[in-house]
Design an enzyme around this catalytic site. Structure first.
Site, PDB file in Angstrom:
ATOM      1  N   HIS A  83      53.431   6.948 -34.481  1.00 29.77           N
ATOM      2  CA  HIS A  83      54.459   7.736 -34.289  1.00 29.77           C
ATOM      3  C   HIS A  83      54.408   9.231 -34.818  1.00 29.77           C
ATOM      4  CE1 HIS A  83      57.333   3.997 -33.072  1.00 29.77           C
ATOM      5  NE2 HIS A  83      55.976   4.294 -32.293  1.00 29.77           N
ATOM      6  N   THR A  84      53.130   9.469 -35.151  1.00 28.18           N
ATOM      7  CA  THR A  84      52.808  10.868 -35.462  1.00 28.18           C
ATOM      8  C   THR A  84      52.640  11.647 -34.386  1.00 28.18           C
ATOM      9  OG1 THR A  84      51.443  12.133 -36.679  1.00 28.18           O
ATOM     10  CG2 THR A  84      50.229  10.465 -35.904  1.00 28.18           C
TER      11      THR A  84
ATOM     12  N   PRO B 130      58.201  -5.032 -29.799  1.00 29.36           N
ATOM     13  CA  PRO B 130      59.466  -4.877 -30.810  1.00 29.36           C
ATOM     14  C   PRO B 130      60.426  -4.010 -30.154  1.00 29.36           C
ATOM     15  CG  PRO B 130      57.299  -4.585 -31.869  1.00 29.36           C
ATOM     16  CD  PRO B 130      57.060  -4.804 -30.558  1.00 29.36           C
TER      17      PRO B 130
ATOM     18  N   ARG C 161      49.849   4.412 -26.316  1.00 25.17           N
ATOM     19  CA  ARG C 161      50.944   3.360 -26.244  1.00 25.17           C
ATOM     20  C   ARG C 161      50.845   2.224 -25.060  1.00 25.17           C
ATOM     21  NH1 ARG C 161      56.714   3.750 -24.054  1.00 25.17           N
ATOM     22  NH2 ARG C 161      57.804   2.514 -25.681  1.00 25.17           N
TER      23      ARG C 161
ATOM     24  N   SER D 206      47.289  -6.451 -18.091  1.00 29.36           N
ATOM     25  CA  SER D 206      48.303  -6.799 -17.503  1.00 29.36           C
ATOM     26  C   SER D 206      49.341  -5.679 -17.063  1.00 29.36           C
ATOM     27  CB  SER D 206      48.990  -8.101 -17.964  1.00 29.36           C
ATOM     28  OG  SER D 206      49.188  -7.747 -19.398  1.00 29.36           O
TER      29      SER D 206
ATOM     30  N   GLY E 293      47.600 -10.678 -24.633  1.00 29.09           N
ATOM     31  CA  GLY E 293      46.529 -10.118 -24.950  1.00 29.09           C
ATOM     32  C   GLY E 293      45.958  -8.731 -23.944  1.00 29.09           C
TER      33      GLY E 293
ATOM     34  N   HIS F  71      51.193  -1.698 -25.707  1.00 31.09           N
ATOM     35  CA  HIS F  71      51.826  -2.459 -24.756  1.00 31.09           C
ATOM     36  C   HIS F  71      51.128  -3.829 -23.911  1.00 31.09           C
ATOM     37  CE1 HIS F  71      56.062  -0.087 -25.113  1.00 31.09           C
ATOM     38  NE2 HIS F  71      55.376  -0.249 -26.155  1.00 31.09           N
TER      39      HIS F  71
ATOM     40  N   ASP G 104      57.686  12.651 -34.535  1.00 30.89           N
ATOM     41  CA  ASP G 104      57.041  13.577 -35.683  1.00 30.89           C
ATOM     42  C   ASP G 104      57.511  14.750 -35.678  1.00 30.89           C
ATOM     43  OD1 ASP G 104      55.892  14.900 -37.832  1.00 30.89           O
ATOM     44  OD2 ASP G 104      53.899  14.328 -37.169  1.00 30.89           O
TER      45      ASP G 104
ATOM     46  N   ASP H  41      44.517  -7.168 -21.468  1.00 33.90           N
ATOM     47  CA  ASP H  41      44.008  -7.717 -20.329  1.00 33.90           C
ATOM     48  C   ASP H  41      44.414  -6.876 -19.029  1.00 33.90           C
ATOM     49  OD1 ASP H  41      46.732  -8.345 -20.094  1.00 33.90           O
ATOM     50  OD2 ASP H  41      46.216 -10.413 -19.711  1.00 33.90           O
TER      51      ASP H  41
ATOM     52  N   ASP I 225      48.235  12.977 -37.762  1.00 33.47           N
ATOM     53  CA  ASP I 225      48.088  13.259 -39.001  1.00 33.47           C
ATOM     54  C   ASP I 225      48.921  12.202 -39.715  1.00 33.47           C
ATOM     55  OD1 ASP I 225      50.507  14.290 -38.877  1.00 33.47           O
ATOM     56  OD2 ASP I 225      50.045  16.451 -39.026  1.00 33.47           O
TER      57      ASP I 225
ATOM     58  N   ASN J  74      58.965  -0.912 -21.234  1.00 35.37           N
ATOM     59  CA  ASN J  74      58.262  -0.274 -20.216  1.00 35.37           C
ATOM     60  C   ASN J  74      58.991   0.635 -19.159  1.00 35.37           C
ATOM     61  OD1 ASN J  74      56.049  -1.011 -21.460  1.00 35.37           O
ATOM     62  ND2 ASN J  74      55.578  -2.824 -20.176  1.00 35.37           N
TER      63      ASN J  74
ATOM     64  N   VAL K 209      51.162  -8.453 -24.771  1.00 36.64           N
ATOM     65  CA  VAL K 209      51.423  -9.013 -23.836  1.00 36.64           C
ATOM     66  C   VAL K 209      50.293  -9.788 -23.234  1.00 36.64           C
ATOM     67  CG1 VAL K 209      52.667  -9.464 -21.585  1.00 36.64           C
ATOM     68  CG2 VAL K 209      53.305  -7.755 -23.294  1.00 36.64           C
TER      69      VAL K 209
HETATM   70  C1  HEM Z   1      56.184  -1.300 -34.854  1.00 35.64           C
HETATM   71  C2  HEM Z   1      57.030  -1.313 -33.742  1.00 35.64           C
HETATM   72  C3  HEM Z   1      57.231  -0.118 -32.526  1.00 35.64           C
HETATM   73  C4  HEM Z   1      58.344  -0.030 -32.165  1.00 35.64           C
HETATM   74  C5  HEM Z   1      59.705  -0.723 -32.203  1.00 35.64           C
HETATM   75  C6  HEM Z   1      57.955   1.143 -31.360  1.00 35.64           C
HETATM   76  C7  HEM Z   1      58.875   1.692 -30.418  1.00 35.64           C
HETATM   77  C8  HEM Z   1      58.570   2.832 -29.658  1.00 35.64           C
HETATM   78  C9  HEM Z   1      59.782   3.543 -28.750  1.00 35.64           C
HETATM   79  C10 HEM Z   1      61.057   3.038 -28.795  1.00 35.64           C
HETATM   80  C11 HEM Z   1      59.202   4.555 -28.455  1.00 35.64           C
HETATM   81  C12 HEM Z   1      59.876   5.687 -27.574  1.00 35.64           C
HETATM   82  C13 HEM Z   1      60.068   5.259 -25.921  1.00 35.64           C
HETATM   83  C14 HEM Z   1      60.901   5.997 -24.958  1.00 35.64           C
HETATM   84  O1  HEM Z   1      61.390   6.897 -25.507  1.00 35.64           O
HETATM   85  O2  HEM Z   1      60.802   5.506 -23.943  1.00 35.64           O
HETATM   86  C15 HEM Z   1      57.772   4.637 -28.780  1.00 35.64           C
HETATM   87  C16 HEM Z   1      56.836   5.657 -28.255  1.00 35.64           C
HETATM   88  C17 HEM Z   1      55.830   5.655 -28.807  1.00 35.64           C
HETATM   89  N1  HEM Z   1      54.974   4.730 -29.425  1.00 35.64           N
HETATM   90 FE1  HEM Z   1      55.918   2.972 -30.398  1.00 35.64          FE
HETATM   91  N2  HEM Z   1      56.840   1.426 -31.063  1.00 35.64           N
HETATM   92  C18 HEM Z   1      56.205   0.611 -32.328  1.00 35.64           C
HETATM   93  C19 HEM Z   1      54.687   0.481 -32.547  1.00 35.64           C
HETATM   94  C20 HEM Z   1      53.817   1.391 -31.901  1.00 35.64           C
HETATM   95  C21 HEM Z   1      52.260   1.319 -32.008  1.00 35.64           C
HETATM   96  C22 HEM Z   1      51.710  -0.007 -32.757  1.00 35.64           C
HETATM   97  C23 HEM Z   1      51.839   2.093 -31.548  1.00 35.64           C
HETATM   98  C24 HEM Z   1      50.492   2.509 -31.182  1.00 35.64           C
HETATM   99  C25 HEM Z   1      49.490   1.807 -31.796  1.00 35.64           C
HETATM  100  C26 HEM Z   1      52.972   3.114 -30.874  1.00 35.64           C
HETATM  101  C27 HEM Z   1      52.856   4.169 -30.067  1.00 35.64           C
HETATM  102  C28 HEM Z   1      53.759   4.974 -29.523  1.00 35.64           C
HETATM  103  C29 HEM Z   1      53.387   6.235 -29.209  1.00 35.64           C
HETATM  104  C30 HEM Z   1      52.214   6.901 -29.128  1.00 35.64           C
HETATM  105  C31 HEM Z   1      54.693   6.597 -28.560  1.00 35.64           C
HETATM  106  C32 HEM Z   1      54.923   7.876 -27.585  1.00 35.64           C
HETATM  107  C33 HEM Z   1      54.708   7.711 -26.496  1.00 35.64           C
HETATM  108  C34 HEM Z   1      54.798   9.075 -25.461  1.00 35.64           C
HETATM  109  O3  HEM Z   1      55.333   9.998 -25.939  1.00 35.64           O
HETATM  110  O4  HEM Z   1      54.514   8.668 -24.211  1.00 35.64           O
HETATM  111  N3  HEM Z   1      54.152   2.557 -31.205  1.00 35.64           N
HETATM  112  N4  HEM Z   1      57.561   3.651 -29.684  1.00 35.64           N
END
Ligand code: HEM
Ligand SMILES: *[C@@H]1O[C@H](CO)[C@@H](O)[C@H](O)[C@H]1NC(C)=O
Ligand SMILES: *[C@@H]1O[C@H](CO)[C@@H](O)[C@H](O)[C@H]1NC(C)=O
Length: 331
Positions: free
Chosen positions: A197-198, A167, A66, A80, A76, A70, A249, A78, A257, A98, A74
Site C-alpha cells: 500500500h505504498t 480480507p 493487487r 482464477s 491458489g 487477489h 500513501d 491459478d 518505498d 473485486n 482464492v
Molecule cells: C492486509 C490485508 C489487505 C487489505 C484489507 C487490503 C485492502 C485494500 C483495499 C480496500 C484497497 C482499495 C480498493 C478499492 O479502492 O477499490 C486496496 C488497494 C490495493 N492493495 Fe490492498 N489490501 C490488503 C493487502 C494487500 C496486499 C498483500 C497487497 C499486495 C501484495 C495489496 C496491494 C494493493 C494495491 C497495490 C492496491 C492499489 C490498487 C490500485 O490502485 O489499483 N494489498 N487494498
C-alpha cells in the site's frame, strides 16, 4: 540393453538438475527457469508490455500487483480471478473485494496475446500475473526477485472464496492475521506485504467509517491523525463520493518505498487494516518500526514474502491447463 537405457535416463534426469532450484510448495515444484527452453523470451515480453502500460498510467503497477494477490488468496495462484462469467461459471470479478475495484485485466490480455504469438500455448496466465507483479514493483522503484514459474491455470473460479478469503479493509488485526495464516502466511508476511500500500489508490467508501462513525458512536477513529482525517473528509463526505480516489500513501503515491510504514507511525494510514498494524499488536508494531527505519530491510523481506505468496497452492504437472485466452477456460 536395459542397463544402457537406465544410464541414459539417469543422465537425462541429471542434466535437468542444475536448471531446477526447486522450491517445495503445497502443489508441486516451481522454478525460475521453467520457460528457458520452451519460451526464452517470455520474461522479456511480459516486462515490455508491463513497462508500456505503467508508462501510460503509473497506477497500473499497483493494480497488477493487487490482481496477483487477489488471485493467490482464492484457490491458489491459478489465474482464477481472470475468468469472465459465462453460463455456470460465476466470475470472481463479481466478488466484493473485486467488483468496481480489480483492474488491469486488459494489460494481462495484451501480455497474453504477445506471448501467444511468440510461443503459442506455452506460458500460463497464472505465471503472467506473477511476472507482471514483480515487474510492476521494479518499475515503481521497489526490489526485484526471481519469480518461480510453472503454474497452470484453473478450470474454475470461486466467488465465495474471493468474498471469504480476501480480507476487508475494516478487518480487525486478528481477522487479517487469521486470513493470512489460512494461506500459509505469517505475521511477517502480513506486515511486509501490506507495505504494498505504498503505491495505488483506494476509494472513499472503503474507509469512510473511520472518518465519521468508527465504532457506532458517531465519532471518528481516534487512531487516525485528526488533521489528516479532516483533509480526507473534504473529498470523502458523509454520503456521496463513494468512488472518489485517495492515495494509499499520500507522501509518495507511485513510488515503492517505506513511506507507508512511516505514515502508519504518524497515524496516517488510510485503511483501518493499515492502521491496526501499529495499534493492535506489539510484534506487528515492531516490524512497522523496523521497516520505517530501513528501506533495505523492507525490500529484502518484501521480495521473500512475494515469492511465498506466489507459491500458494499452484496447479502443476498435469493439473490445470495453459489457457489460450486468460478470460476463458479452453474448450
Ligand atoms: C492486509 C490485508 C489487505 C487489505 C484489507 C487490503 C485492502 C485494500 C483495499 C480496500 C484497497 C482499495 C480498493 C478499492 O479502492 O477499490 C486496496 C488497494 C490495493 N492493495 Fe490492498 N489490501 C490488503 C493487502 C494487500 C496486499 C498483500 C497487497 C499486495 C501484495 C495489496 C496491494 C494493493 C494495491 C497495490 C492496491 C492499489 C490498487 C490500485 O490502485 O489499483 N494489498 N487494498
Ligand atoms: C465491515 O464492513 C462491512 C460492510 O459495510 C460490514 O458488514 C461489517 O460488519 C464491517 N466489519 C467490521 C469489523 O466493522
Ligand atoms: C453510527 O453507526 C451506528 C451503528 O452502526 C448507527 O446506529 C448510527 O446511526 C450511526 N450514526 C451516524 C451519525 O451515522
Amino acid at each position: 540393453m536395459a542397463k544402457s537405457i537406465n544410464l541414459f535416463l539417469v543422465l537425462t534426469l541429471l542434466s535437468f538438475v542444475p536448471l531446477c532450484f526447486c522450491e517445495k510448495t503445497y502443489g508441486g515444484y516451481l522454478y525460475p527457469q521453467f520457460y528457458d527452453r520452451s519460451c526464452p523470451k517470455a520474461k522479456e515480453i511480459v516486462r515490455s508490455v508491463v513497462a508500456k502500460a505503467v508508462a501510460r498510467e503509473a497506477r497500473m503497477a499497483a493494480s497488477l500487483v493487487r490482481l496477483h494477490f487477489h488471485d493467490c488468496f482464492v484457490k491458489g495462484c491459478d489465474a482464477s480471478i481472470l475468468l469472465d462469467g459465462t453460463g455456470s461459471l460465476i466470475s470472481e470479478k463479481r466478488s466484493n473485494p473485486n467488483r468496481n475495484s480489480a483492474r488491469g485485466f486488459e494489460v494481462i490480455d495484451e501480455i497474453k496475446s504477445a506471448l501467444e504469438k511468440a510461443c503459442p500455448h506455452t506460458v500460463s496466465c497464472a505465471d503472467v500475473m506473477a511476472l507482471a507483479a514483480r515487474d510492476s514493483i521494479v518499475l515503481a522503484g521497489g526490489p526485484s526477485w526471481e519469480v518461480p514459474l510453472g503454474r497452470k491455470d484453473s478450470r474454475g473460479a470461486s466467488l465465495s472464496g474471493s468474498n471469504n478469503n480476501i480480507p476487508a479493509p475494516n478487518s480487525t488485526f486478528q481477522t487479517l492475521l487469521t486470513k493470512f495464516k489460512l494461506q500459509g502466511l505469517d505475521i511477517v508476511d502480513l506486515v511486509t506485504l501490506s507495505g504494498c500500500h505504498t503505491i495505488g489508490n483506494a476509494r472513499c467508501v472503503l474507509f469512510r467509517q473511520r472518518l465519521y462513525n468508527q465504532s457506532g458512536n458517531s465519532k471518528p477513529d481516534f487512531t487516525l491523525d485528526q488533521s489528516y482525517a479532516a483533509q480526507l473528509r473534504a473529498r470523502c463526505p458523509r454520503s456521496g463520493g463513494d468512488q472518489n480516489l485517495f492515495f494509499l500513501d499520500f507522501v509518495s503515491p507511485t513510488k515503492f518505498d517505506n513511506s507507508y510504514f512511516k505514515n502508519l507511525l504518524s497515524f496516517k494510514g488510510l485503511l483501518n487494516s493499515d492502521q491496526v498494524l501499529v495499534t493492535k499488536n506489539q510484534v506487528s508494531l515492531e516490524l512497522v518500526k523496523k521497516y520505517a527505519g530501513s528501506n533495505e530491510l523492507f525490500f529484502e523481506q518484501f521480495a521473500k514474502s512475494m515469492v511465498k505468496m506466489g507459491n500458494i497452492s499452484p496447479l502443476t504437472g498435469s493439473r490445470g491447463e495453459i489457457r489460450k485466452n486468460c478470460r476463458k477456460i479452453n474448450s
